[in-house]
Design a protein around this motif. Structure first.
Motif, mmCIF file in Angstrom:
data_model
loop_
_atom_site.group_PDB
_atom_site.id
_atom_site.type_symbol
_atom_site.label_atom_id
_atom_site.label_comp_id
_atom_site.label_asym_id
_atom_site.label_seq_id
_atom_site.Cartn_x
_atom_site.Cartn_y
_atom_site.Cartn_z
ATOM 1 N N ASP A 141 0.799 4.075 -2.835
ATOM 2 C CA ASP A 141 0.545 5.479 -2.511
ATOM 3 C C ASP A 141 1.644 6.375 -3.071
ATOM 4 O OD1 ASP A 141 -1.817 5.026 -1.134
ATOM 5 O OD2 ASP A 141 -0.810 4.772 0.794
ATOM 6 N N TYR A 142 2.886 5.947 -2.898
ATOM 7 C CA TYR A 142 4.001 6.742 -3.403
ATOM 8 C C TYR A 142 3.955 6.831 -4.921
ATOM 9 C CZ TYR A 142 8.678 7.886 -4.956
ATOM 10 O OH TYR A 142 9.736 8.462 -5.608
ATOM 11 N N GLU A 159 1.539 4.660 5.905
ATOM 12 C CA GLU A 159 1.594 3.196 5.796
ATOM 13 C C GLU A 159 2.893 2.649 6.385
ATOM 14 O OE1 GLU A 159 -0.658 1.155 5.056
ATOM 15 O OE2 GLU A 159 -2.160 2.301 3.953
ATOM 16 N N SER A 184 1.378 10.325 -3.636
ATOM 17 C CA SER A 184 1.150 10.796 -2.275
ATOM 18 C C SER A 184 2.212 10.254 -1.330
ATOM 19 C CB SER A 184 -0.242 10.392 -1.775
ATOM 20 O OG SER A 184 -0.429 10.842 -0.445
ATOM 21 N N ALA A 232 0.829 -1.208 0.000
ATOM 22 C CA ALA A 232 0.000 0.000 0.000
ATOM 23 C C ALA A 232 0.864 1.258 0.000
ATOM 24 C CB ALA A 232 -0.931 -0.007 1.214
ATOM 25 N N ALA A 233 1.960 1.240 0.775
ATOM 26 C CA ALA A 233 2.867 2.381 0.806
ATOM 27 C C ALA A 233 3.469 2.629 -0.576
ATOM 28 C CB ALA A 233 3.977 2.147 1.832
ATOM 29 N N ALA A 278 0.755 9.806 2.302
ATOM 30 C CA ALA A 278 0.010 8.562 2.520
ATOM 31 C C ALA A 278 0.965 7.385 2.650
ATOM 32 C CB ALA A 278 -0.980 8.334 1.376
ATOM 33 N N ALA A 279 2.042 7.399 1.874
ATOM 34 C CA ALA A 279 3.034 6.331 1.967
ATOM 35 C C ALA A 279 3.706 6.345 3.335
ATOM 36 C CB ALA A 279 4.083 6.496 0.862
#
Length: 278
Positions: free
Chosen positions: A213-214, A225, A218, A209-210, A221-222
Motif C-alpha cells: 500500500d505504501y 494494515e 497510499s 500488504a502495508a 491504507a498502510a
C-alpha cells in the motif's frame, strides 16, 4: 550534503559550548505511582528533562531496579557520531540510559512507554527532532511513536530498554519509512520460531500488504494494515506470542518488540500521510 536547518543553529551552539564532565547519574527526583515512574533529570550546562516510564503490567518497579541514569554525552566524538545513521545529527547531549541490573527483579509484560519532555528544545511544525534509542554502545535508530507541541515532547514504545537520545533526523521521510519497514520485517523473521504458524502468516501478510500500500502511494491504507498488525499481536500476546521482559534476560518480549517497531513505523507513515494528504 544537506544544509542544517536554521532552527538547529542555537541547539548546535549549545552542544559546542557545553562542558563534557564525567558521566553521572543525573537523577534529582523520582516518584512511583502504580505502574509508572516519573523522573526529573538535571545535568551540567542547564540540560534537563522530565521522563515518564509506564508499563501495562510490572513487578519490582523502583529506580534502582530500572538502572536508570543520565549523562552529558560527548556527541561530537567520531565514535559517538558513528553510532548514528547518515543524515542524523545529535542536537542535545543528554543521554538517558535504562539498564536494569540482572539481580534487580524487574519484570513487565507487554510494552513500556518512555515519555521525555525537555525545555532545552522547542517543537515547531515540520521539526526534524526525533527520539532515538540504541542497545548499549550500539547503533541508534528512530523509535519515535508520538511528539508533542510546546517545549519538545516525544514518546517511544518499547519491548525492552536501551540508551535514548534526541536528535535531528534530516533524512527524507521515504528513507525513514523504508528503514522502519525493513526493521519490522527483520524482527518478524527473527522471531518466527516463537510464534504459532497461523499467527506468523497473518502478521506476515498484513506487513506485506502495508508495504505494498505504501509503495503504491497510499500511506493511509498502510496505516490501516499496521493497525491490524498491532491488534493481532495484542490479541495473541501471552499465548501465541511471548510478551514478558525480565531483568534476568532469560526470555524475549517478542510481542513488545513487534508492537514497538510497528508503532514507530505508524508514526512515520502518519507524517507522510499528513504531508501528502493521502
Amino acid at each position: 550534503m544537506r544544509r542544517i536547518p536554521a532552527v538547529l543553529a542555537p541547539i548546535l551552539a549549545l552542544i559546542l559550548c557545553t562542558a563534557l564532565p564525567a558521566a553521572g547519574q543525573g537523577i534529582v527526583n523520582s516518584t512511583i505511582s502504580g505502574n509508572s515512574i516519573e523522573i526529573t533529570v538535571a545535568l551540567p550546562g542547564g540540560l534537563g528533562a522530565d521522563v515518564s516510564i509506564s508499563f501495562e503490567e510490572v513487578t519490582g518497579l523502583s529506580l534502582a531496579n530500572l538502572g536508570l541514569s543520565a549523562q552529558v554525552a560527548n556527541t561530537l566524538s567520531p565514535a559517538f557520531r558513528a553510532r548514528l545513521p547518515n543524515g542524523v545529527l545529535p542536537v542535545l547531549p543528554l543521554l538517558l540510559r535504562i539498564e536494569p541490573p540482572a539481580s534487580g527483579g524487574l519484570s513487565f509484560s507487554g510494552v513500556t512507554d518512555i515519555d521525555i519532555h525537555t525545555h532545552n528544545l522547542l517543537f515547531a511544525v515540520g521539526t526534524p527532532l526525533r527520539f532515538f534509542s540504541a542497545p548499549l554502545g550500539g547503533k541508534f535508530e528512530d523509535v519515535t511513536a508520538a511528539m508533542g507541541a510546546g517545549s519538545y515532547r516525544a514518546r517511544a514504545t518499547k519491548g525492552g530498554f536501551s540508551e535514548f537520545l534526541i536528535v535531528a533526523d534530516l533524512r527524507s521521510r521515504n528513507q525513514v519509512i523504508a528503514a522502519k519497514f525493513d526493521r519490522l520485517e527483520e524482527l518478524l523473521g527473527q522471531y518466527e520460531g516463537s510464534l504459532s504458524g497461523s499467527v506468523y502468516e497473518d502478521l506476515e501478510e498484513r506487513l506485506a500488504a502495508a508495504h505494498a500500500d505504501y509503495t503504491g502511494g497510499s500511506a493511509q491504507a498502510a496505516i490501516a494494515e499496521i493497525d491490524g498488525f498491532v491488534a493481532v499481536v495484542e490479541q495473541h500476546s501471552g499465548t501465541d506470542i511471548p510478551d514478558v521482559w525480565r531483568s534476568a534476560r532469560d526470555v524475549q518480549n517478542v510481542a513488545g518488540y513487534l508492537r514497538g517497531a510497528a508503532l514507530t513505523l505508524r508514526f512515520s507513515l502518519g507524517l507522510k500521510s499528513t504531508l501528502l494528504g493521502l
